[in-house]
Design a protein around this motif. Structure first.
Motif, PDB file in Angstrom:
ATOM      1  N   LEU A 461       0.829  -1.201   0.000  1.00  0.00           N
ATOM      2  CA  LEU A 461       0.000   0.000   0.000  1.00  0.00           C
ATOM      3  C   LEU A 461       0.869   1.258   0.000  1.00  0.00           C
ATOM      4  CD1 LEU A 461      -2.746  -1.183   2.511  1.00  0.00           C
ATOM      5  CD2 LEU A 461      -3.202  -0.374   0.184  1.00  0.00           C
ATOM      6  N   GLU A 462       1.912   1.248   0.814  1.00  0.00           N
ATOM      7  CA  GLU A 462       2.799   2.410   0.870  1.00  0.00           C
ATOM      8  C   GLU A 462       3.485   2.657  -0.476  1.00  0.00           C
ATOM      9  OE1 GLU A 462       5.477   1.752   4.077  1.00  0.00           O
ATOM     10  OE2 GLU A 462       3.936   1.945   5.634  1.00  0.00           O
ATOM     11  N   LYS A 463       3.821   1.587  -1.188  1.00  0.00           N
ATOM     12  CA  LYS A 463       4.476   1.708  -2.487  1.00  0.00           C
ATOM     13  C   LYS A 463       3.479   1.930  -3.623  1.00  0.00           C
ATOM     14  CE  LYS A 463       8.350  -1.283  -1.158  1.00  0.00           C
ATOM     15  NZ  LYS A 463       9.021  -2.583  -1.403  1.00  0.00           N
ATOM     16  N   GLU A 464       2.190   1.950  -3.273  1.00  0.00           N
ATOM     17  CA  GLU A 464       1.100   2.164  -4.224  1.00  0.00           C
ATOM     18  C   GLU A 464       1.020   1.066  -5.274  1.00  0.00           C
ATOM     19  OE1 GLU A 464       1.433   6.165  -5.696  1.00  0.00           O
ATOM     20  OE2 GLU A 464       0.744   7.017  -3.789  1.00  0.00           O
ATOM     21  N   ALA A 467      -3.872  -0.441  -4.151  1.00  0.00           N
ATOM     22  CA  ALA A 467      -4.765   0.675  -3.862  1.00  0.00           C
ATOM     23  C   ALA A 467      -6.143   0.082  -3.600  1.00  0.00           C
ATOM     24  CB  ALA A 467      -4.814   1.653  -5.027  1.00  0.00           C
ATOM     25  N   ASP A 470      -8.472  -0.712  -6.564  1.00  0.00           N
ATOM     26  CA  ASP A 470      -7.980  -1.511  -7.689  1.00  0.00           C
ATOM     27  C   ASP A 470      -9.087  -2.359  -8.306  1.00  0.00           C
ATOM     28  OD1 ASP A 470      -5.349  -0.670  -7.550  1.00  0.00           O
ATOM     29  OD2 ASP A 470      -4.740  -2.281  -6.196  1.00  0.00           O
TER      30      ASP A 470
END
Length: 534
Positions: A461-464, A467, A470
């Protein structure tokens, strides 16, 4: 602050949150009387936080005669002495927030306890009174039969005489569940006002959200007509459209959403909406509830085609109404996934894979206490069963509610209780082999798999790469390989056939079972795969 706390403070935190469901009766007993309580939960909060979840959903602990283990509420704004005091709840809320955990509570707006002061006042007031207008009181027919043919979810008819021996009071009251759980009459505006005050009470305390019990059944069809068809008579709420999904109910959740949005941070509403995906998703439109459980998923067996079909339905509902699904495989009302997926070691492998699967899907997810321990359903002895569904309808949910084992040693019900009183439901022999202590000692345990998955989920999630919104494209490959492509870089794979299967190209981030020496995913295994950008 923990990563969970930091993530929990951003707007829309619930869209990808993982919530741990606590059934307080069976979680931890702090005062030694054999029933789990707030003191036990408070002591064990660090364990829940150590999993890496974002919050807790607590099933009812409010005052209740406990006919339906708390879902027969006699005071919506209190704490039953069985579980502790309001001061203990306040301490629990403060401690949970300090650990980065949100707290969601159950609210039961379809029905209350027959011991609720407003229902008792209605009984005393008599026919035609405003007190009775808060509930569904109706006169039976001349032959002495109830007002219609509706059946209770728990078995038997959904009506009871309020004063069976009276010649002047011939009214019956409606109860879609047990006779001790009369239904509120939501066509009376006073009921809506009453529940708004209930929501304000808990929101003002700082509770982060509410799970809404039987959220789709508050309104009954105008005129209370007979249910049509044999199935509707036999199956009660499950098959009777006269008591389910009435259009009027949506205005209740619009009103509640407006209230939730007046708080900062915004409180959330989570619906128990046991409907088909296209109907359930309507409850999570932008101005209604924030989440609704993907109930079609909770009912699935171990079948790749069925998972893909339901997943595709849920994706279509998301596209139509905007809210991502809220995934779960277990709760306190359904058989545990180890048992549902076949039992024994194979059931454990499948339950591990299923849990890893839902944690990789877009949207929120719920874990039921003990799911991280591979707990199966327990065949509770007949004399010890407490579920009113068993007494009235021959179905028992007690097997999924047996107290958690915390230690390998059998003393104090495997560490469940601070005292020597027998637990409210008996724990089976060798329950300690499934305990928290046993799982902590085994680096390959499901408990470690869950913590690894939640840590990795947070990183994605932090690195996207993840999401909450999605898209999810489902398909079934050869030999029962279920695939779900999430966004552009992530692929979920679950081997639901009887053979080991090759995986699509990419980096395996995590798997529920070791790959074979040839790099194949074994039967009943799941894997998270990072694929190259197209």
């Amino acid at each position: 602050m923990s990563g969970s706390a930091i993530r929990g403070q951003r707007p829309g935190w619930w869209q990808d949150a993982v919530i741990y469901q606590v059934y307080p009766r069976s979680f931890a007993d702090g005062d030694g009387d054999g029933v789990g309580d707030l003191a036990g939960l408070l002591e064990r909060l660090p364990y829940i936080a150590s999993l890496g979840v974002d919050g807790i959903w607590m099933t009812p602990f409010q005052p209740s005669p406990q006919v339906d283990q708390g879902y027969d509420v006699s005071d919506y704004c209190g704490v039953d002495p069985l579980f502790g005091t309001m001061e203990q709840f306040d301490e629990l809320l403060e401690s949970a927030h300090a650990l980065g955990l949100r707290i969601l509570l159950d609210v039961v707006p379809n029905h209350c306890s027959s011991e609720h002061p407003l229902f008792r006042a209605a009984v005393a007031a008599g026919p035609g009174s405003p007190e009775r207008a808060m509930f569904h009181f109706e006169t039976g027919n001349d032959a002495g039969a109830p007002p219609n043919n509706w059946q209770s979810v728990f078995g038997g008819r959904a009506w009871s005489r309020v004063n069976p021996g009276s010649d002047t009071d011939r009214e019956w009251y409606l109860h879609l569940f047990s006779p001790e759980q009369p239904d509120w009459n939501w066509r009376n505006p006073a009921v809506g006002d009453y529940f708004e005050a209930v929501l304000r009470f808990w929101f003002d305390k700082g509770v982060d959200g509410l799970r809404i019990d039987v959220a789709h059944a508050l309104f009954k069809a105008d005129g209370l007509p007979d249910a049509a068809g044999t199935d509707a008579v036999v199956d009660g709420l499950r098959s009777n459209p006269q008591v389910s999904d009435q259009e009027d109910v949506h205005e209740v959740y619009r009103r509640w959403r407006r209230l939730a949005e007046t708080y900062s941070p915004e409180r959330i509403l989570v619906g128990e909406v046991n409907l088909a995906p296209d109907r359930a998703a309507r409850y999570t439109r932008q101005d209604e509830m924030h989440q609704a459980f993907a109930y079609a998923f909770v009912k699935l067996g171990w079948d790749a085609a069925a998972w893909a079909a339901v997943g595709t339905e849920l994706e279509a509902a998301r596209r139509a109404h905007g809210a991502p699904p809220t995934w779960a495989l277990e709760n306190h009302d359904v058989p545990r996934s180890v048992t549902r997926f076949g039992g024994g070691e194979r059931g454990i492998r499948r339950a591990r894979a299923g849990l890893l699967a839902i944690l990789g899907l877009p949207g929120g997810a719920y874990i039921y206490q003990g799911q991280e321990l591979n707990l199966p359903d327990v065949d509770v002895p007949l004399h010890a069963r407490a579920d009113p569904m068993w007494a009235r309808g021959g179905v028992s949910r007690d097997g999924a509610r047996v107290p958690l084992p915390w230690t390998t040693a059998p003393g104090n019900a495997y560490g469940f209780s601070a005292g020597t009183a027998a637990p409210w439901l008996p724990t089976p022999p060798a329950w300690g082999s499934r305990s928290v202590e046993a799982h902590r000692k085994d680096p390959e345990s499901t408990l470690h798999l869950v913590t690894d998955a939640l840590r990795l989920r947070g990183q994605l999630l932090e690195k996207e790469i993840f999401a909450p919104g999605d898209a999810c494209e489902w398909r079934v490959g050869d030999h029962g390989l279920l695939l779900c492509a999430r966004g552009e870089q992530f692929l979920l794979a679950v081997a639901m056939g009887d053979a080991s299967v090759p995986l699509p190209e990419g980096t395996v981030l995590l798997s529920s079972a070791p790959l074979t020496p040839e790099g194949l995913l074994p039967p009943d295994g799941a894997a998270w795969i990072l694929v190259d950008r197209p």
